[in-house]
Design a protein around this motif. Sequence first.
Motif, PDB file in Angstrom:
ATOM      1  N   SER A 122       0.829  -1.152   0.039  1.00  0.00           N
ATOM      2  CA  SER A 122      -0.002  -0.017  -0.025  1.00  0.00           C
ATOM      3  C   SER A 122       0.810   1.268  -0.204  1.00  0.00           C
ATOM      4  O   SER A 122       0.365   2.300  -0.715  1.00  0.00           O
ATOM      5  N   GLU A 123       1.792   1.322   0.713  1.00  0.00           N
ATOM      6  CA  GLU A 123       3.055   2.379   0.879  1.00  0.00           C
ATOM      7  C   GLU A 123       3.787   2.582  -0.352  1.00  0.00           C
ATOM      8  O   GLU A 123       3.897   3.473  -0.941  1.00  0.00           O
ATOM      9  N   THR A 125       2.707   1.053  -3.633  1.00  0.00           N
ATOM     10  CA  THR A 125       2.035   1.670  -4.840  1.00  0.00           C
ATOM     11  C   THR A 125       1.358   2.884  -4.609  1.00  0.00           C
ATOM     12  O   THR A 125       0.544   3.347  -5.709  1.00  0.00           O
ATOM     13  N   GLY A 126       0.778   3.070  -3.319  1.00  0.00           N
ATOM     14  CA  GLY A 126      -0.207   3.966  -3.080  1.00  0.00           C
ATOM     15  C   GLY A 126      -1.562   3.770  -3.265  1.00  0.00           C
ATOM     16  O   GLY A 126      -2.407   4.608  -3.286  1.00  0.00           O
ATOM     17  N   LEU A 127      -2.130   2.473  -3.557  1.00  0.00           N
ATOM     18  CA  LEU A 127      -3.302   1.756  -3.538  1.00  0.00           C
ATOM     19  C   LEU A 127      -3.665   1.546  -2.140  1.00  0.00           C
ATOM     20  O   LEU A 127      -2.820   0.774  -1.395  1.00  0.00           O
ATOM     21  N   ASN A 128      -5.119   1.448  -1.905  1.00  0.00           N
ATOM     22  CA  ASN A 128      -5.602   1.171  -0.779  1.00  0.00           C
ATOM     23  C   ASN A 128      -5.703  -0.382  -0.749  1.00  0.00           C
ATOM     24  O   ASN A 128      -5.325  -1.253  -1.548  1.00  0.00           O
ATOM     25  N   ASN A 129      -6.206  -1.000   0.331  1.00  0.00           N
ATOM     26  CA  ASN A 129      -5.913  -2.412   0.759  1.00  0.00           C
ATOM     27  C   ASN A 129      -6.967  -3.289  -0.399  1.00  0.00           C
ATOM     28  O   ASN A 129      -6.897  -4.462  -0.831  1.00  0.00           O
ATOM     29  N   THR A 131      -8.153  -2.403  -3.318  1.00  0.00           N
ATOM     30  CA  THR A 131      -7.795  -2.330  -4.667  1.00  0.00           C
ATOM     31  C   THR A 131      -6.637  -3.640  -4.765  1.00  0.00           C
ATOM     32  O   THR A 131      -6.587  -4.070  -5.722  1.00  0.00           O
ATOM     33  N   LEU A 132      -5.577  -3.438  -3.961  1.00  0.00           N
ATOM     34  CA  LEU A 132      -4.666  -4.337  -3.849  1.00  0.00           C
ATOM     35  C   LEU A 132      -4.964  -5.822  -3.929  1.00  0.00           C
ATOM     36  O   LEU A 132      -4.704  -6.730  -4.632  1.00  0.00           O
ATOM     37  N   ILE A 135      -6.498  -6.660  -7.277  1.00  0.00           N
ATOM     38  CA  ILE A 135      -5.510  -7.081  -8.215  1.00  0.00           C
ATOM     39  C   ILE A 135      -4.901  -8.239  -8.131  1.00  0.00           C
ATOM     40  O   ILE A 135      -4.635  -9.048  -8.812  1.00  0.00           O
TER      41      ILE A 135
END
Length: 673
Positions: A122-123, A125-129, A131-132, A135
């Motif tokens: 998350s840190e 890529t800047g994506l929230n959990n 979204t991860l 993916i």
Amino acid sequence: MAFFQSKNTGVSAGKSLLTVFRILFVLLSVHFFLNIFVNKWGGYSYYMSFFDFLPDLSLAYILWIVMVFAITLVVWLMTYCVAKLLPVSLQVVRFEHLFGGLLIAVLLRMAKRIFFKDVYLSELTGLNNLTLLIIFILLVVCIVLIIKNVINRLLYGLENGISLLVWFFALLIIAALPLSFISKIDYDSQSVPVVNCTDISNPLIPPSMNNRFASYPNIILVTMDSLTSMDMQSYGYNRPTTPFISKWSKDAIVFKEAYSSSNWSPPSVMSIMTGQRVWTHGVWHRTEIFPVKKYEQNFPNLLKDNGYDVFGFVQTTYLHPVSLGIGESFSVKVRPQSMWIPKTWWFDKLSMLFMERPIAREMVFESNTIAQLIIRFRPDIHVIETPSEAVYSGFLDCISQYEPGNRNRPFFAWLHVLPPHYPYLPPAPYLGFFGDEGKFVSNNEQELININKEYSDEMQPDVDILRKRYDELILYSDRQFELFMSRLSERIDMSNTIIILSADHGESFSNGFRGHVYEHLYEQLVRVPLIVKLSEEGKGKEIDVPVESIDIAPTILKLAGIPAPGWMEGRVLLPSLEGEELEIKPIFTMQFNENRSLGHLLTKGAVAVRERNYKLIYYMESGKKLLFDLGKDPHETKDISDDEPLITAHLMELIRDNLSKANKKITASSFNK
């Protein structure tokens, strides 16, 4: 016959269930032991041998396998039902493919935890959990579609290849069964429920001698967890956090600059109980994980030997008298769980069944991949689960039963309340009292700011808001202490009762560090209240000479008319009551968490020494030194070690000399063993 077949009909229900269990049994057993020996044993080995560790490891593995079986049923039911319910157009996707996808997901997760445990996607890529997660699922689906045709052969090979491992881990379970019953600590057998305090008597003192002790004062020591004096109104703080304590302490002796012996609970409280510095008593590890063996050098033991009944109402397992090795010194010691709000969530309830086996509890219910996934669904907490009033009410109920039959016997009571320890979630109307009432009002929100870790300058505004929640919890604690004092005066003779208020350590919201523990020894972390309310009125006085929490033990003994033994390193603080000036002495505080506790020399951590207005913090591994002039810079914003080399050298010599003496004692002790 192979359980995974190449026919389009797939596998039968019974065979698929057995296969799923065999594969998950082996994979999750491998995961369990990799997690233990890669991530856990290195830390546990600092204060226990492998043979001490083995019983909890055995219990943890058995509980883990029970969890594996439950997971197997869930995984099998989900994948098998989905495979059977798929429409005809998707019949090419069978149970084997779905299960293979789950295995791929598990293996990827295991690889991430083992090889990249400090990488936070998350840190990165800047994506929230969420979204991860999406993916990740899509990635697994793509892998399954690409290798769909070979999954069946891979699973067949995997199932046949793990036969020996299945037998190996099965034998481990059999061996673990008898070992799992060995327990190092039992709060139930050594403690009493809150309200069972009738017929208390000290077996060392005949009842016929009770009248001899009628003039001895009752002494109550109240310690609040993580309470820094720098956030108390009564110590000059700008928020009205302690209105009652400010008023109550006007007729008390207030030590304006009192220091804890360490920046977290077990070492600092052990120093309070023994009058010894941390490098002397040697307790700097998690005592709830590995309880201290019998430690006779403690002041409650001396009080008990001299006619006192000794009560312990401690709201946390890691400070329980049994955990500290001083359980035999207490006439009554209450189970910590009896002073908690009962857990309501099923996983927490299950975890609570193993409170007396904390290592197994941690390994199974807290620090593993499966537990972390389950905990994500835990209901958020919006108010503390360890209210101060539970401790106070328990003691008051106890003393109400105790007093009628023992009114000629003095008592000592240690009451340790967990607030204002994290999470900072006081009940209404305190939450939001100091502003920003809509922010950081739940446990999940507060965890967004790293607990007991350093933070960047950009986070200071959020940390300042979090400090408001902490201050509100202090305000709540102040009110509960007020109610306790009011109710106490209705139950006992206050004219012959001494109240001492202090804390185990402080809490930091500045200097780039939030919380406590770690290695820092800034003022917010080690400055604590120390207020002595004598039975006589008109004894109010403020003492500006710096003192230490190791001074509490000899002072209490003096109040009880008992001479302090030579093994105590603290000093009696009572000369200040007669108008005499306390001698100015170097003040030490220290943190040795990273050092082994089995006779090893002290080489890691931090030591701070204060002499007059100068304070030096020394980081042992890096050699870093920070010097502050607290008279001009009370919040430690400017390091002046380069500007004052002589003072720095002098204070470093004090640290090195005392560390050397401590290490010589450790060496001698290990040699004598």
